[in-house]
Design an enzyme around this catalytic site. Structure first.
Site, PDB file in Angstrom:
ATOM      1  N   HIS A 215      37.542 -50.940  18.664  1.00 29.13           N
ATOM      2  CA  HIS A 215      36.791 -50.106  19.601  1.00 29.13           C
ATOM      3  C   HIS A 215      35.519 -49.528  18.990  1.00 29.13           C
ATOM      4  O   HIS A 215      34.652 -49.055  19.704  1.00 29.13           O
ATOM      5  CB  HIS A 215      37.674 -48.990  20.165  1.00 29.13           C
ATOM      6  CG  HIS A 215      38.013 -47.904  19.210  1.00 29.13           C
ATOM      7  ND1 HIS A 215      39.201 -47.846  18.517  1.00 29.13           N
ATOM      8  CD2 HIS A 215      37.325 -46.815  18.829  1.00 29.13           C
ATOM      9  CE1 HIS A 215      39.223 -46.770  17.767  1.00 29.13           C
ATOM     10  NE2 HIS A 215      38.091 -46.127  17.937  1.00 29.13           N
ATOM     11  N   ASP A 248      43.629 -53.409  17.822  1.00 27.52           N
ATOM     12  CA  ASP A 248      42.517 -52.496  17.554  1.00 27.52           C
ATOM     13  C   ASP A 248      42.002 -52.646  16.126  1.00 27.52           C
ATOM     14  O   ASP A 248      41.731 -51.673  15.422  1.00 27.52           O
ATOM     15  CB  ASP A 248      42.893 -51.033  17.819  1.00 27.52           C
ATOM     16  CG  ASP A 248      41.660 -50.135  17.930  1.00 27.52           C
ATOM     17  OD1 ASP A 248      40.573 -50.668  18.215  1.00 27.52           O
ATOM     18  OD2 ASP A 248      41.788 -48.921  17.720  1.00 27.52           O
ATOM     19  N   SER A 331      37.319 -43.054  13.323  1.00 26.34           N
ATOM     20  CA  SER A 331      37.941 -44.335  13.659  1.00 26.34           C
ATOM     21  C   SER A 331      37.427 -45.460  12.767  1.00 26.34           C
ATOM     22  O   SER A 331      36.225 -45.623  12.576  1.00 26.34           O
ATOM     23  CB  SER A 331      37.659 -44.683  15.118  1.00 26.34           C
ATOM     24  OG  SER A 331      38.394 -43.871  15.979  1.00 26.34           O
TER      25      SER A 331
END
Length: 490
Positions: A215, A248, A331
């Site tokens: 992402h 992910d 992230s």
């Protein structure tokens, strides 16, 4: 200051005194001067490096929450440090960084008479009283005043650090950060549709591959712009090698790595992690590159289903949970153990607001519930992406409900587009599973929902054999299933 800790003076006995005045044969210790240690000086506030939030606007969220952290989503959103609370300077509060046990302070110069010489015993007593007062205030240091020199009232203040506090020994957080930061990059993604965001990644090998979250780079995957900036400020353009939306995980590569110091981070063993182990997280929360936070492993095998907030397919992980502060922008960054080895990739958070995860537009901050993809799984995915550019998923070829549940994973009545929920000839069909069966265990792991089942299946490899416990018509049965294979995201 508590009066019980202050010295008290004993007045001389009443009666005439001969002239000229002379020091009393037993000078009493006067009361300690009023002493309030001052807080350390606040550092001057300066504009922090501010970048756009994660590309999806928020980190992705855990199971019950949606969205893996999204460092890839809110178009044109920028964060400003204006109005932000500046951190206190050294010793800004009791127990702060100014020194062990409390703030550093300075003592006022003791009052003196006009050009009067103080007996040495009295000066020593004053010094002792000030030291006692300093200890009461929690400060560490000393002061000394030359009362017999040139008549000046010069006072010098010195502070000595605690060797344990200043330790740079192997295993300390500062040592881990010092070794790790040069191999952590801040990733900026710019999509053709105007979406942009900031995330994190780390050096995976000497060929210039960077490991991060899907992402983080999704908005720039289709002819967008991708850059990776190292802690020394050097910036390189990068390109996506491969990405796995379901896991992910993504791998990017520097286009021109000439001159880049590529020191791959050592990988730990996430299977050997224990609850309570120390953790260090490094990333760029809200664009603040090189931020280091610490915590512990709060839980293992935490089922997390998340999405980037853009309506794409969800990601599933059997995550490591940590209370190390993780925010949008963390992230893709490394979660490290006490040896400095990578044990996970920070991916999602649970937020306190209505939104939940790194992909939510409200940009919720950390509440101590962060989730990382175990590095053993991420490594397998990364190798697949580097070799073929596509991920491989283990599957049972049965559609299960992804709605919240506490009873198990229910095999749906129908699959996508009205197809059979249990694919004829697939692993689940061969094991005798049918629509309506409620799967409650995979081997020894309790299954409470569809996302939990998917998360656990994806910790395995195609060809692995697992035992599923399920309920049908009130009867509990087991079935041995050999996992099948699906290539690519669908």
């Amino acid at each position: 200051m508590s009066t019980e800790n202050e010295g008290s003076a004993v007045p001389p006995a009443p009666g005439p005194h001969p002239a000229p005045p002379a020091p009393h044969p037993n000078p009493a210790v006067p009361p300690a001067p009023d002493y309030e240690p001052t807080a350390g000086r606040q550092p001057t506030a300066s504009d922090a490096p501010i970048g756009s939030p994660d590309a999806a606007g928020q980190p992705g969220a855990p199971g019950p929450a949606s969205g893996p952290g999204a460092d890839a989503g809110q178009a044109g959103t920028w964060w400003s440090s204006d109005g932000g609370q500046q951190p206190g300077g050294p010793g800004a509060g009791q127990g702060g960084q100014g020194g062990p046990g409390g703030p550093w302070g300075t003592a006022p110069v003791p009052p003196t008479g006009p050009s009067e010489r103080k007996p040495r015993g009295l000066v020593a007593a004053l010094l002792a009283a000030v030291l006692v007062a300093g200890a009461i205030g929690g400060g560490i240091g000393f002061w000394a005043a030359d009362r017999e020199g040139d008549g000046s009232d010069t006072t010098t203040v010195s502070a000595y650090g605690n060797p344990k506090t200043e330790s740079r020994a192997p295993g300390s957080v500062s040592s881990i950060a010092n070794k790790t930061l040069p191999s952590v990059v801040t990733i900026e993604a710019q999509g053709n549709n105007g979406e942009s965001g900031t995330g994190t990644g780390f050096v995976y090998d000497k060929q210039g591959h960077i490991l991060t979250n899907n992402h983080v780079v999704a908005s720039a995957a289709d002819n967008g712009k991708l850059t990776a900036t190292f802690s020394n400020g050097k910036r390189y353009t990068a390109q996506v090698v491969g990405r796995a939306q379901g896991y992910d995980v993504a791998v990017v590569k520097l286009k021109n790595a000439a001159g880049a110091k590529l020191n791959p981070l050592p990988l730990g063993n996430s299977d050997r992690v224990a609850v309570g182990d120390a953790t260090v997280a490094i990333g760029a929360p809200f664009g603040l590159s090189g931020t280091v936070t610490t915590g512990i492993v709060s839980a293992k095998k935490r089922p997390v289903a998340s999405s980037d907030g853009g309506g794409g397919n969800a990601s599933y992980m059997s995550a490591l949970q940590t209370d190390a502060s993780i925010n949008p922008g963390n992230s893709g960054g490394p979660l490290l153990n006490a040896d400095g080895g990578v044990i996970g990739i920070n991916s999602a958070i649970q937020s306190a607001g209505n939104g939940s995860g790194l992909g939510e537009s409200q940009q919720s901050g950390s509440i101590g519930l962060g989730f990382a993809i175990p590095i053993n799984q991420a490594k397998n995915v990364a190798e697949q992406l580097i070799k073929t550019g596509q991920p491989i998923y283990p599957v049972i070829e049965a559609t299960v409900s992804t709605k919240d549940s506490t009873n198990g994973a229910t095999i749906a009545s129908n699959g996508t587009g009205g197809s059979p929920a249990v694919v004829p000839g697939g692993p689940a069909d061969k094991a005798g599973l049918k629509s309506g069966d409620v799967i409650t265990k995979l081997d020894d792991t309790t299954i409470d929902s569809g996302p939990t089942l998917i998360s656990e299946i994806w910790t395995h490899q195609p060809g692995d054999k697992v035992t599923l416990t399920y309920k049908r018509g009130g009867k509990v049965s087991t079935a041995d299933v050999t996992l099948g294979k699906r290539k690519g995201d669908s």
